[in-house]
Design a protein around this motif. Structure first.
Motif, mmCIF file in Angstrom:
data_model
loop_
_atom_site.group_PDB
_atom_site.id
_atom_site.type_symbol
_atom_site.label_atom_id
_atom_site.label_comp_id
_atom_site.label_asym_id
_atom_site.label_seq_id
_atom_site.Cartn_x
_atom_site.Cartn_y
_atom_site.Cartn_z
ATOM 1 N N ALA A 320 4.589 41.124 -31.004
ATOM 2 C CA ALA A 320 4.932 40.384 -32.223
ATOM 3 C C ALA A 320 3.674 40.057 -33.015
ATOM 4 C CB ALA A 320 5.690 39.107 -31.864
ATOM 5 N N SER A 323 2.218 43.148 -34.683
ATOM 6 C CA SER A 323 3.088 43.548 -35.793
ATOM 7 C C SER A 323 2.813 42.708 -37.031
ATOM 8 C CB SER A 323 4.557 43.414 -35.382
ATOM 9 O OG SER A 323 4.845 44.201 -34.244
ATOM 10 N N LEU A 457 19.369 47.294 -32.875
ATOM 11 C CA LEU A 457 18.749 46.115 -33.473
ATOM 12 C C LEU A 457 19.556 45.490 -34.609
ATOM 13 C CD1 LEU A 457 14.994 47.230 -33.509
ATOM 14 C CD2 LEU A 457 16.200 45.875 -31.796
ATOM 15 N N GLU A 460 19.750 41.814 -33.874
ATOM 16 C CA GLU A 460 18.447 41.182 -34.100
ATOM 17 C C GLU A 460 18.185 41.016 -35.597
ATOM 18 O OE1 GLU A 460 19.024 41.982 -30.247
ATOM 19 O OE2 GLU A 460 19.057 43.578 -31.769
ATOM 20 N N ALA A 509 8.070 42.115 -36.053
ATOM 21 C CA ALA A 509 8.386 42.979 -34.909
ATOM 22 C C ALA A 509 9.606 43.845 -35.209
ATOM 23 C CB ALA A 509 8.627 42.136 -33.665
ATOM 24 N N LEU A 510 10.620 43.240 -35.809
ATOM 25 C CA LEU A 510 11.848 43.972 -36.139
ATOM 26 C C LEU A 510 11.580 45.118 -37.101
ATOM 27 C CD1 LEU A 510 15.037 44.139 -36.169
ATOM 28 C CD2 LEU A 510 14.912 42.631 -38.178
ATOM 29 N N THR A 513 9.625 47.968 -35.504
ATOM 30 C CA THR A 513 10.416 48.775 -34.579
ATOM 31 C C THR A 513 11.429 49.641 -35.326
ATOM 32 O OG1 THR A 513 10.140 47.072 -32.896
ATOM 33 C CG2 THR A 513 11.862 48.701 -32.518
ATOM 34 N N THR A 532 11.521 43.803 -29.069
ATOM 35 C CA THR A 532 12.044 43.185 -30.291
ATOM 36 C C THR A 532 13.285 42.364 -29.984
ATOM 37 O OG1 THR A 532 11.159 45.002 -31.617
ATOM 38 C CG2 THR A 532 12.873 43.642 -32.627
ATOM 39 N N TYR A 535 12.067 39.160 -28.176
ATOM 40 C CA TYR A 535 11.373 38.191 -29.039
ATOM 41 C C TYR A 535 12.316 37.572 -30.063
ATOM 42 C CZ TYR A 535 8.120 35.539 -31.593
ATOM 43 O OH TYR A 535 7.503 34.450 -32.161
ATOM 44 N N ALA A 536 13.168 38.377 -30.686
ATOM 45 C CA ALA A 536 14.092 37.846 -31.690
ATOM 46 C C ALA A 536 15.008 36.791 -31.088
ATOM 47 C CB ALA A 536 14.911 38.979 -32.307
#
Length: 597
Positions: A320, A323, A457, A460, A509-510, A513, A532, A535-536
C-alpha cells in the motif's frame, strides 16, 4: 498540463481523490518504470552495496570525512543531481526517477539521511526559488557534492510553529548585507555542510530565507547531539552573531520565506515517504530470512502461522505504501512538468505546483512513518531477543525509524494540515467538496449496498467508494457541528485525516492492482489481488471504527442514533477470510525471503 487545467478533473486536483474516483490509468505505478528508471535503481543499489556498506561501522560512528567523500562519489554517479536542472550541472530527471533513487538509498541507513537532506530540503530551495545568479553559483557544486547543503528552520522555541522563529535579520546601513542574529537546532548535515538555507525575520517581522556559507564571520556550529538513532548523521545547533550575509543571498522575496519553507517541507515529506519504502523492504527481507533460519520446537519459526501473519501484514502495508508513493510521485511530476527554471516567475510557479499536492505529501509522510514503525517493530519481534542487540540490523532500523514521525512536521501537525488544507481548497472553489457533500445527503436516503459483486476487486472498489462516503458523512457532521471553529477541534481533524489517509492508501493499492490486471491479466496479479483485498478490508474496518468514535464525540441521543444508523447502512458488506489470504501471502514472502508484490 497546468494546475488550472488539472482542476477540471477533480480526481487529479490535490485532495480530489476523496470526492472522485480516479481511473487506474491515471496513476503512476512501479510496474510503469522505464528501462532507464530501472537502471537508476540498479546504479543506486550498486553504489550502496559496493561503496557504502563496506564502511558501515565507520559511518555509524559519525565520520565526517568519510561521509563527505562518499557523498562526492555519489555526486560523480549523478545521484546528487537528479532534481537539479541540466543547465546547472544536474541530470534534471523526472520526479519518479528521483523517487526511485531515494527509495534505493535507504539501505545505507544514516548515510541515506545525509544524502536525502542534501538533495532534498538542502538543494531544492535554490532549484525552485533561487535567482538565476544563485543557481549558477551554487547548483553545479551541489549537484556534484563539491559542496554539501543543510536546511535550517527549527529553533529552540519554534519547531512545528516555524513562523515563531526568533532569528532576526536587519539590513546594514550601507544596504549591502543582511546582519543575522539567533540560533537553530537539530540541523542535519550541519557539522560539515558548506551551504545553509537559513530562515530569519527581517526587522523581526518579515519571515525570509537566506543562503549562508560556512566560514562567514560570526557563523558557528555547536557540538553533535547524542541521538537515539540515525547516529551516523550530523545533527548540530547553529549560532549567528552579527553574520553579514550579502543582500544577493536573500532567497526569494523578503517576507515570503514561508512560501519556500512550507513548500520545501511538502517535498521533504514526500521524499521521506520514498525512503521508508526501501527501509520497509529491507526489514521484510531481514525478517523473512531470519525466520527461515531460526529453529524452535524442531522447525523454522517461519512455519508458525503467527510469524507468517506478521510477515504478511508487513508485506501488505508495504505494498500500500509503495503504491501511494509512486502514485504521488506521478502527480508531482505532472504538476512540475514543463517548469521553466529560468523564468522570472519560476518561484511562484514552483510553489503553486508543489502546493497543489500538499495534502498528498502530508498523507504520504504520516502513513509512511507509521508503516515503517510497524514493519520495524514486527521485524524486531520476529527476531526475538536477537532483534534487541546491535549485531542484527533490524535493531538499528527500529531506532532509526522513530525520528520519521517527528521529521518534516510532526505527524500530529500533518494530521491537522490534511483536512484543514482540504477545507481551504473547497472554500476557495478549487474542489467541489461542499457540492459533493450535498449530493451525498440526497444519495444516502436511497443508498443500498450491492447484494453481490462480480469480477476481481469489485467489492474492494465498492469499499473504497464507501470510505469516501463515510468521510462525507463524518466531515459534513463536523462542519455542521463546529462551523469555522472546526480548526480548533483537533480530535475531529485527526479522525478526518485518518479516514483520508486510509482511503488514499487503499485506493492507491486498488488502482495499482487493477492497472496490473488490465496489463497482464488476473493470473499474473494474484498476489497483488490478495494484498489489495486484505488492505481494503482492514482499512475499511478501521475507518468504520473511526467514524463511530467521532460521531459519538459530536452527537448524542436521537441525532447520534440517526447518524449511526446511516453509518451502519453504508458499512454493510460481506467480510473476507483475511486469515486464509494472509497465509497465502506469507508463504510467498517466506519462500522469496524478501518483499514480494
Amino acid at each position: 498540463m497546468s494546475v488550472s487545467e488539472r482542476n477540471l478533473k477533480p480526481y487529479l486536483a490535490g485532495g480530489g481523490f476523496i470526492i472522485d474516483d480516479a481511473p487506474p490509468e491515471a496513476v503512476a505505478t512501479p510496474e510503469d518504470f522505464t528501462e532507464e528508471q530501472r537502471m537508476f535503481a540498479e546504479t543506486t543499489r550498486d553504489f550502496i552495496e559496493s561503496e557504502v556498506l563496506p564502511h558501515d561501522e565507520r559511518l555509524e560512528k559519525l565520520n565526517y570525512e568519510l561521509t563527505v567523500k562518499l557523498m562526492r562519489k555519489a555526486g560523480e554517479l549523478g545521484l546528487l543531481g537528479a532534481d537539479v536542472p541540466e543547465a546547472y550541472g544536474g541530470l534534471g530527471l523526472d520526479k519518479i526517477s528521483s523517487t526511485i533513487i531515494n527509495e534505493n538509498l535507504a539501505k545505507a541507513s544514516s548515510f541515506a539521511l545525509s544524502i536525502g537532506a542534501h538533495v532534498g530540503i538542502g538543494t531544492l530551495p535554490i532549484v525552485f526559488f533561487g535567482s538565476k545568479e544563485q543557481k549558477e553559483k551554487y547548483l553545479p557544486a551541489l549537484a556534484t557534492g563539491e559542496k554539501i547543503a543543510a536546511y535550517c528552520l527549527t529553533e529552540p522555541a519554534s519547531g512545528s510553529d516555524a513562523l515563531g522563529a526568533k532569528t532576526t535579520a536587519r539590513l546594514s546601513s550601507d544596504g549591502k548585507h543582511y546582519i543575522l542574529n539567533g540560533s537553530k537546532i537539530y540541523i542535519t548535515n550541519g557539522g560539515f555542510a558548506d551551504v545553509y538555507i537559513v530562515y530569519a525575520k527581517i526587522d523581526g517581522t518579515d519571515f525570509s530565507a537566506f543562503i549562508l556559507e560556512r566560514g562567514m564571520e560570526g557563523f558557528t556550529t555547536g557540538p553533535e547531539e547524542k541521538k537515539m538513532g540515525i547516529k551516523g548523521s550530523s545533527t548540530v545547533p547553529l549560532y549567528f552573531e552579527d553574520v553579514h550575509v550579502p543582500v544577493e543571498n536573500l532567497l526569494g522575496e523578503p517576507g515570503r520565506g514561508h512560501v519556500i519553507a512550507f513548500n520545501i517541507l511538502n517535498i521533504g515529506r514526500f521524499k521521506l515517504a520514498a525512503g521508508t519504502v526501501g527501509a520497509c523492504k529491507e526489514s521484510i527481507a531481514l525478517s523473512a530470512a531470519y525466520a527461515n533460519t531460526r529453529q524452535q520446537f524442531g522447525r523454522p519459526i517461519s512455519s508458525f502461522p503467527l510469524i507468517g501473519a506478521k510477515l504478511a501484514d508487513m508485506n501488505v502495508r508495504t505494498y500500500a505504501l509503495e503504491s501511494m508513493v509512486y502514485r504521488t510521485a506521478g502527480l508531482i511530476n505532472d504538476s512540475l512538468a514543463g517548469l521553466d527554471y529560468n523564468a522570472p516567475d519560476a518561484g511562484r510557479e514552483s510553489a503553486r505546483g508543489i502546493a497543489e499536492y500538499a495534502i498528498e505529501c502530508s498523507i504520504n509522510k504520516v502513513f509512511a512513518s507509521e508503516a515503517l514503525d510497524f514493519v520495524a517493530d514486527e521485524g524486531v519481534q520476529i527476531h526475538g531477543g536477537y532483534g534487541y542487540v546491535q549485531e542484527y540490523k533490524i535493531e538499528r532500523i527500529y531506532r532509526d525509524s522513530r525520528i520519521n514521525r517527528i521529521f518534516e512536521g510532526t505527524n500530529e501537525i500533518n494530521r491537522m494540515l490534511i483536512p484543514g488544507t482540504l477545507l481551504k481548497k473547497a472554500l476557495k472553489g478549487e474542489l467541489p467538496l461542499l457540492q459533493k457533500a450535498q449530493e451525498f445527503q440526497s444519495e444516502l436516503l436511497s443508498f443500498s449496498p450491492p447484494a453481490s459483486f462480480e469480477g476481481a476487486l469489485e467489492q474492494e472498489a465498492h469499499l473504497v467508494r464507501t470510505m469516501k462516503k463515510i468521510f462525507l458523512l463524518v466531515g459534513g457532521a463536523a462542519v455542521q457541528k463546529y462551523g469555522m471553529n472546526l480548526e480548533k477541534e483537533q480530535e475531529a481533524l485527526s479522525a478526518l485525516a485518518d479516514v483520508m489517509i486510509l482511503a488514499y492508501a487503499a485506493e492507491s493499492a486498488l488502482l495499482r492492482t487493477k492497472k496490473r490486471i488490465a496489463a497482464a491479466g488476473e493470473a499474473k496479479a494474484q498476489l497483488a489481488i490478495l494484498m489489495t483485498r486484505v488492505y481494503a478490508q482492514e482499512a475499511f474496518d478501521a475507518i468504520e471504527g473511526l467514524a463511530k468514535r467521532q460521531l459519538a464525540a459530536m452527537e448524542e441521543g436521537d441525532a447520534l442514533r440517526t447518524m449511526l444508523s446511516a453509518l451502519k447502512k453504508l458499512a454493510r458488506h460481506q467480510p473476507i477470510n483475511a486469515t486464509a489470504l494472509k497465509r497465502e501471502i506469507a508463504a510467498r514472502v517466506v519462500d522469496s525471503e524478501k518483499y514480494v508484490d
